[in-house]
Design a protein around this motif. Structure first.
Motif, mmCIF file in Angstrom:
data_model
loop_
_atom_site.group_PDB
_atom_site.id
_atom_site.type_symbol
_atom_site.label_atom_id
_atom_site.label_comp_id
_atom_site.label_asym_id
_atom_site.label_seq_id
_atom_site.Cartn_x
_atom_site.Cartn_y
_atom_site.Cartn_z
ATOM 1 N N GLY A 108 0.798 -1.215 0.000
ATOM 2 C CA GLY A 108 0.000 0.000 0.000
ATOM 3 C C GLY A 108 0.831 1.265 0.000
ATOM 4 O O GLY A 108 0.299 2.361 -0.231
ATOM 5 N N THR A 136 -1.154 6.960 5.214
ATOM 6 C CA THR A 136 -2.538 6.788 5.653
ATOM 7 C C THR A 136 -2.759 7.591 6.928
ATOM 8 O O THR A 136 -1.925 7.563 7.832
ATOM 9 C CB THR A 136 -2.857 5.299 5.934
ATOM 10 N N LYS A 303 -3.666 2.737 -3.299
ATOM 11 C CA LYS A 303 -3.939 2.038 -2.036
ATOM 12 C C LYS A 303 -4.843 0.828 -2.264
ATOM 13 O O LYS A 303 -4.629 -0.238 -1.687
ATOM 14 C CB LYS A 303 -4.581 2.998 -1.037
ATOM 15 N N CYS A 338 -7.753 3.379 3.574
ATOM 16 C CA CYS A 338 -6.306 3.581 3.687
ATOM 17 C C CYS A 338 -5.808 4.628 2.687
ATOM 18 O O CYS A 338 -4.680 5.116 2.804
ATOM 19 C CB CYS A 338 -5.561 2.258 3.465
ATOM 20 N N GLY A 339 -6.655 4.976 1.715
ATOM 21 C CA GLY A 339 -6.320 6.031 0.765
ATOM 22 C C GLY A 339 -6.583 7.425 1.296
ATOM 23 O O GLY A 339 -6.388 8.415 0.577
#
Length: 390
Positions: A108, A136, A303, A338-339
């Motif tokens: 990620g 993040t 992500k 998480c983006g």
């Protein structure tokens, strides 16, 4: 007296609400955006960036610098405490449990950086921003997850937290190794002596908080003048604080973490949002789409591809198993959350383009756009997954 008790009870309830820091951060970001696009924009900018009448540290001559190089060191101190606790006595202490979050966090970070570099490949001046979409924002992501509802498996929250903590560790290493310039050896030597002294204090079994707090402040001051970004001092100092539990299941690390979580979530990070999220909506004069597009797509697509792809591959090849009770749709929603790169991405943008206000403004557009779309899409997916189950 009754009013005081009521306020204390309200604060206690608010501080225990895991969505609250994220909501406060969202509100502060919205305020900064509104003011930056209003007739008060110049006054708002001057409030944080004009030189202060007096400062105890000449190097920090504006409110913006005190927030980014001073208060954010406390933010990174809390990050360091969380990382150490997780590694020694949390999800990262067990090889089987940490395998998937570590793989997901690494992928990620890597895929967004690759997407960013692919989009900005034609302009070498933009390459320094490769790490901006790799981060993040824990508070923002957890806040959105809490808003998504309570019908989700508890393992999803734990997975998101663990990925974000590994992500933070990666971001700290990136800042230390890739955004450090002009080292001053004398200050670096003083920093090393202070850090060694803190380690010795730990090894001597000292459990009082004062030596670690005073040592952390001294280390921050030395690192601030060394050429390494001052926030790294927060992480290094935190790693020297003992976790060993006493008979009451207490430790200096847990006491410090407990004391700082609320100020960190309700004061430091919101102030950072106020000082850094204000961006004029629209490309700056002479700007281009490459930078905001690279960051926005890195956060939104990178992500997803990195985290969800690594989960699918890890499961298919028997390397690790998905979180208990989680569906693929829910994991897709988590990868979108998480983006949300807000706080750490804004921070890295300032380090990547320290002499170019135009590039920082363009970066902010990409960060805010990518984070907002990722947050909305992630919440829709997670809410939809609950409706489908019901």
């Amino acid at each position: 007296m009754a009013v005081k008790r009521g306020l204390k009870a309200a604060w206690h309830k608010l501080s225990r609400n895991e969505a609250a820091p994220g909501l406060v951060l969202m509100a502060c970001a919205a305020i900064a955006l509104i003011l930056a696009n209003s007739p008060l924009a110049q006054t708002w900018h001057g409030l944080f960036n004009d030189p202060l009448g007096w400062t105890p540290v000449p190097k920090l001559y504006s409110a913006h610098l005190w927030i980014n190089d001073g208060l954010m060191a406390v933010f990174f101190f809390v990050v360091g405490l969380e990382i150490k606790r997780e590694i020694l006595d949390g999800e990262l202490s067990n090889a089987r449990r940490r395998r998937l979050p570590v793989i997901a966090a690494m992928a990620g970070m890597a895929v967004p950086a690759l997407i960013y570099l692919a989009i900005t490949n034609g302009d070498p001046a933009l390459h320094a921003g490769w790490a901006i979409p790799s981060a993040t924002d824990i508070a923002f992501a957890i806040g959105v997850l809490a808003l998504a509802g309570k019908g989700l498996p508890p393992s999803l929250r734990l997975f998101l937290l663990t990925v974000a903590i590994v992500d933070d560790l990666g971001a700290v290493m990136v800042i230390a190794f890739f955004y450090t310039t002009g080292l001053k050896l004398a200050w670096l030597g003083i920093s090393a002596v202070i850090l060694v002294a803190l380690v010795i204090v730990n090894r001597m079994g000292v459990r009082a908080l004062a030596p670690y707090i005073l040592g952390a402040i001294a280390l921050w001051y030395a690192v601030l003048h060394s050429g390494i970004h001052a926030t790294i001092a927060g992480v290094l100092a935190a790693l020297t604080v003992p976790l060993a539990l006493n008979r009451q299941h207490d430790s200096p690390l847990l006491r410090l973490e407990h004391a700082l979580v609320a100020p960190n979530g309700f004061l430091i990070v919101p102030l950072f949002g106020l000082a850094n999220a204000g961006v004029h909506l629209g490309l700056p004069e002479g700007g281009s789409l490459a930078l905001p597009l690279g960051i926005g797509l890195g956060l939104l697509l990178g992500k997803q591809v990195g985290i969800l792809g690594s989960i699918v591959l890890a499961e298919r090849f028997g390397i690790a198993h998905r979180p208990d009770g989680a569906t693929m749709r829910q994991l897709w929603g988590i990868s979108l959350l998480c983006g949300i790169g807000f706080t750490m991405s804004l921070f890295i943008a300032g380090l990547a383009f320290p002499t170019s206000p135009i590039l920082i403004e363009e970066a902010k557009l990409g960060i805010l756009g990518g984070s907002l779309i990722a947050a909305i899409a992630g919440m829709i997916l997670l809410k939809g997954s609950q409706a489908k189950q019901n």
